[in-house]
Design an enzyme around this catalytic site. Structure first.
Site, PDB file in Angstrom:
ATOM      1  N   HIS A  29      44.448  30.728  45.050  1.00  0.00           N
ATOM      2  CA  HIS A  29      44.826  32.107  45.379  1.00  0.00           C
ATOM      3  C   HIS A  29      46.330  32.316  45.200  1.00  0.00           C
ATOM      4  O   HIS A  29      46.765  33.248  44.504  1.00  0.00           O
ATOM      5  CB  HIS A  29      44.417  32.407  46.826  1.00  0.00           C
ATOM      6  CG  HIS A  29      44.707  33.798  47.274  1.00  0.00           C
ATOM      7  ND1 HIS A  29      43.722  34.742  47.466  1.00  0.00           N
ATOM      8  CD2 HIS A  29      45.881  34.428  47.577  1.00  0.00           C
ATOM      9  CE1 HIS A  29      44.273  35.877  47.862  1.00  0.00           C
ATOM     10  NE2 HIS A  29      45.588  35.712  47.939  1.00  0.00           N
ATOM     11  N   GLU A  30      47.133  31.464  45.840  1.00  0.00           N
ATOM     12  CA  GLU A  30      48.590  31.641  45.771  1.00  0.00           C
ATOM     13  C   GLU A  30      49.130  31.322  44.378  1.00  0.00           C
ATOM     14  O   GLU A  30      50.057  31.990  43.898  1.00  0.00           O
ATOM     15  CB  GLU A  30      49.271  30.756  46.823  1.00  0.00           C
ATOM     16  CG  GLU A  30      48.896  31.078  48.261  1.00  0.00           C
ATOM     17  CD  GLU A  30      49.174  32.522  48.641  1.00  0.00           C
ATOM     18  OE1 GLU A  30      50.104  33.130  48.068  1.00  0.00           O
ATOM     19  OE2 GLU A  30      48.468  33.058  49.514  1.00  0.00           O
ATOM     20  N   HIS A  33      48.783  34.418  42.156  1.00  0.00           N
ATOM     21  CA  HIS A  33      49.865  35.389  42.358  1.00  0.00           C
ATOM     22  C   HIS A  33      51.113  34.965  41.591  1.00  0.00           C
ATOM     23  O   HIS A  33      51.735  35.774  40.880  1.00  0.00           O
ATOM     24  CB  HIS A  33      50.221  35.489  43.850  1.00  0.00           C
ATOM     25  CG  HIS A  33      49.219  36.215  44.686  1.00  0.00           C
ATOM     26  ND1 HIS A  33      48.671  37.421  44.322  1.00  0.00           N
ATOM     27  CD2 HIS A  33      48.696  35.918  45.904  1.00  0.00           C
ATOM     28  CE1 HIS A  33      47.844  37.831  45.270  1.00  0.00           C
ATOM     29  NE2 HIS A  33      47.836  36.940  46.234  1.00  0.00           N
TER      30      HIS A  33
END
Length: 227
Positions: A29-30, A33
């Site tokens: 997820h991170e 980004h």
């Protein structure tokens, strides 16, 4: 053991599989980004060492502990400077959406791999009952949690990705009002998370959706094997 079970929401025998799922889901997820922010011209996360699949740089210990105890936690947010984007609002939406979408794709991938194990007879060939149980637990947790994270992070309240997406698509005047009341919106978010009566109408339906969606994808992929 009884003390641990009383404070941790996850059954202790399933805890290792939940922690593995956390490592994968939060890290991807991170990283998503950071990857898209860098791709669109903002090197902030990359220069800070956040554009990596190394879980250690993304994890917040307190956030993980709180997740196990209270059912809500977080990883370290990836810093993004939208001023570096050529088209800040459009690219901001993509960068914010990249995290939840990565969890959606992980959930689909998990369902596909599990379907392959079932459809090709690999699971039937395993004679160790503990290994079978471990595989079932892992994929059940992995699939549901990633689908849940996808939906949860799209809630349009700070500090979630859904709020940042709404900020970027909202007209300038509305965006200004959102920023003005951001503290109060954060308070509303905490109420939704920690008040059981509100969780019943927010978090519980999301959990149910994640479970059903995981089952739907699993059944879809099993049809590929005639099951």
């Amino acid at each position: 053991m009884d003390f641990l079970e009383s404070i941790i929401r996850i059954p202790l025998e399933q805890l290792p599989f939940f922690l593995i799922t956390l490592v994968i889901a939060f890290t991807v997820h991170e990283f998503s980004h950071a990857y898209f922010a860098n791709k669109f011209g903002d090197p902030t996360a990359r220069l800070l060492g956040r554009m990596t699949l190394n879980p250690a740089v993304h994890f917040d210990l307190f956030g993980i502990i709180l997740l196990l105890i209270a059912g809500f936690g977080w990883a370290r947010p990836v810093p993004v400077n939208r001023d570096n984007f050529r088209r800040p609002r459009l690219m901001g939406v993509i960068v914010s959406a990249a995290g939840p979408i990565s969890n959606l794709l992980l959930g689909i991938l998990g369902a596909f791999i599990y379907a392959v194990l079932l459809g090709t007879g690999v699971m039937e060939s395993i004679t160790n009952e503990q290994l079978i149980r471990a595989i079932v637990w892992f994929f059940g947790i992995f699939i549901q949690f990633n689908f849940f994270l996808f939906l949860f992070n799209l809630i349009p309240l700070p500090p979630l990705d859904g709020y940042r997406i709404l900020e970027d698509v909202a007209p300038h005047s509305i965006r200004g009002r959102m920023q003005q009341y951001e503290q109060w919106l954060s308070f509303v978010f905490l109420l939704i998370i920690f008040i059981p009566g509100l969780r019943e109408y927010t978090i519980t339906p999301m959990n149910n959706w994640a479970t059903q969606t995981g089952n739907d994808f699993l059944q879809l992929f099993l049809k590929m094997f005639g099951i």
